[in-house]
Design an enzyme around this catalytic site. Structure first.
Site, PDB file in Angstrom:
ATOM      1  N   SER A  84     130.301  31.407 -25.964  1.00  0.00           N
ATOM      2  CA  SER A  84     131.503  30.805 -26.543  1.00  0.00           C
ATOM      3  C   SER A  84     131.118  29.225 -27.053  1.00  0.00           C
ATOM      4  O   SER A  84     130.633  28.662 -25.958  1.00  0.00           O
ATOM      5  CB  SER A  84     132.498  30.684 -25.552  1.00  0.00           C
ATOM      6  OG  SER A  84     133.780  29.913 -26.121  1.00  0.00           O
ATOM      7  N   ARG A  85     131.011  29.177 -28.248  1.00  0.00           N
ATOM      8  CA  ARG A  85     130.745  27.769 -28.632  1.00  0.00           C
ATOM      9  C   ARG A  85     131.646  26.790 -28.419  1.00  0.00           C
ATOM     10  O   ARG A  85     131.382  25.661 -28.637  1.00  0.00           O
ATOM     11  CB  ARG A  85     130.135  27.954 -29.924  1.00  0.00           C
ATOM     12  CG  ARG A  85     128.940  28.891 -30.488  1.00  0.00           C
ATOM     13  CD  ARG A  85     128.453  28.578 -31.732  1.00  0.00           C
ATOM     14  NE  ARG A  85     127.523  29.781 -31.877  1.00  0.00           N
ATOM     15  CZ  ARG A  85     127.600  30.609 -32.745  1.00  0.00           C
ATOM     16  NH1 ARG A  85     128.589  30.724 -33.479  1.00  0.00           N
ATOM     17  NH2 ARG A  85     126.659  31.723 -32.892  1.00  0.00           N
TER      18      ARG A  85
END
Length: 516
Positions: free
Chosen positions: A373-374
């Site tokens: 997840s950025r």
């Protein structure tokens, strides 16, 4: 006398008539209704080629005889390529086509909640008309950078493996990717069910699926009380490719109406692989030049202009958000294919589902090593960030050690402990379908796991321990969960009380192996 009276009456009528006529002449405004028209040159396979319509716009709604509509896609020098949005069996060469001056639009608003509609926003659930008062075009520009704000509010999915290691924030685009039948849709549906008390509007877009699958999904959402805040947009496998192409944009337009009215929206696109295939079919029939894997050159733009519309708006625009969970299907785990690589590069993170994990009983079958997840910790409450920080590292160490442990039987004590710990992590992260867990319960069980309270619980008893322990916490110590939920933190006093509660519960917990 009688003759005079008669003349007087006639005179009155003439005067009234003349004044009436004068009034009408004054009010008269010259208006001419003009239509830009064209003629059908060829029609077939859901595509019509039209001569004329010199002022037509890309994406404009065109009207055919019999109340059938089409959408202009190819604007060429001497003709227009139009995809049909209805049956083309009654359309023939030479038929007149009118421009409407309107881009394809769909109804939006509260009236759509709890309803199942097609790609044009028409109800297909047999519950009567929508009576929507507002419409939005299916294609709209994405919010600019200045209009957005950073993603910093969690969107709780209720799935331990995601909320702890791959958190999703409101306004994020998180790709669910994996082979067919690995639980991607199940995770998306669980995320929708978990929004029940979160004040999040949900939209589920079914693209190219069997009608029976969509019907089953709607029944599931009804069963768990999720249809009240959900709209299902269905373009089933048997429908025209044009409707499958429009469906995600229609769902996005419905979500934007809420987003621009300061609401939070979760939208699921299931799935964009079939969406790309529908667009490829349309493009090839429109004689657009094929490129890699026969997809046209603008297939990247197809998905980027859709997913870029998901955002977290700034306070000036109301602070609403639209979170996207696009689903992409791979073949034999090949994430390097054309469409998967395109969507990976557009999204803010990916959750990988593995067939091997799925069939070995690890569900959800999420590969935590490949998933990312950025947005990360910005989309987690402090309590979850604190307890889950070591989770991913320990799971990665377990996977590495377990690969070596297969080849050696004589393992030192520390390695055995790490392997045992990793097995417990995997067991705790397992979760049944349609069983989303509140974030405070996730924090409580992961706290027990990470701090070594579960080391002496046999692995086969862990699921029972979790269920009974969480029931014990909600009945005997509800203030602990309430504090975590309200403050988002694990304060020192709460930690001590939680530790004591775990110890007290373990004294009365009976394992299958020991009987005590």
């Amino acid at each position: 006398m009688e003759a005079g009276q008669g003349c007087f009456v006639v005179g009155l009528r003439v005067e009234e008539l003349s004044s009436f006529l004068e009034e009408q002449i004054k009010k008269y405004e010259k208006s001419i209704d003009t239509f830009d028209t064209g003629r059908v040159v060829t029609v077939g396979d859901g595509i019509a080629r039209i001569h004329g319509l010199m002022k037509a716009m890309s994406g404009e709604l065109l009207e055919f005889p019999g109340g059938i509509y089409g959408m202009a896609l190819n604007l060429e020098e001497n003709s227009i390529g139009c995809v049909m949005l209805g049956p083309d069996s009654e359309i023939k060469e030479g038929d007149e086509v009118k421009s409407t001056g309107r881009i394809v639009e769909v109804p939006v608003g509260e009236e759509l909640l709890g309803r199942v509609v097609n790609a044009l926003g028409q109800p297909i659930d047999g519950r009567g008309p929508l009576n929507a008062r507002k419409f939005r075009p299916v294609e709209a520009p994405a919010p600019g950078i200045i209009q957005r704000k950073p993603v910093d509010t969690p969107l709780q999915t209720g799935i331990k493996a995601i909320d702890s290691m791959i958190p999703i924030g409101r306004g994020q685009r998180e790709l669910l990717i994996g082979d067919r039948q690995t639980g991607k849709t199940a995770v998306a549906v669980d995320a929708i069910i978990n929004q029940k008390n979160e004040n999040v509007i949900c939209i589920y877009v079914a693209i190219g699926q069997k009608a029976s699958s969509v019907a089953r999904l709607v029944e599931t959402l009804k069963k768990y009380g999720a249809m009240e805040y959900t709209t299902v947009v269905a373009a089933n496998a048997g429908e025209l490719a044009a409707l499958q192409y429009i469906a995600p944009y229609a769902g996005c337009a419905m979500g934007e109406e809420f987003m621009y009215n300061s609401r939070d929206v979760l939208i699921v696109y299931d799935d964009l692989s079939k969406h790309a295939i529908a667009y490829r079919a349309i493009s090839l029939l429109l004689r657009r030049p094929p490129g890699r894997e026969a997809f046209p050159g603008d297939v990247f733009y197809l998905h980027s202009r859709l997913l870029e519309r998901s955002a977290r708006l700034n306070e000036e625009l109301g602070g609403g958000s639209m979170t996207a969970l696009p689903i992409v299907e791979t073949l034999a785990g090949d994430v390097s294919a054309y469409i998967p690589t395109n969507v990976i590069s557009i999204t803010d993170g990916q959750i990988y589902f593995e067939t091997e994990l799925f069939f070995s009983g690890i569900r959800p079958a999420i590969n935590a090593g490949l998933s990312v997840s950025r947005v990360g910790g910005a989309a987690q409450i402090k309590a979850m960030k604190e307890v889950a920080g070591r989770l991913r590292l320990e799971l990665a160490q377990y996977r590495e050690l377990s690969a070596f442990a297969r080849f050696g039987s004589d393992l030192d004590k520390e390695t055995r402990e790490r392997l045992s710990r990793g097995e417990r992590i995997i067991e705790v992260l397992k979760q049944g379908q349609f069983e989303p867990m509140p974030v405070e319960n996730q924090v409580i069980i992961i706290y027990a796991l990470i701090n070594g309270y579960l080391e002496d619980i046999p692995i086969e008893d862990l699921k029972r321990f979790e269920k009974e322990f969480l029931g014990y916490m909600s009945s005997k110590h509800p203030e602990i969960g309430k504090s975590i939920k309200e403050t988002g933190e694990l304060k020192d006093g709460i930690k001590q009380r939680l530790g004591k509660a775990i110890t007290d519960f373990k004294k009365g917990f009976k394992t299958k192996t020991s009987g005590n």
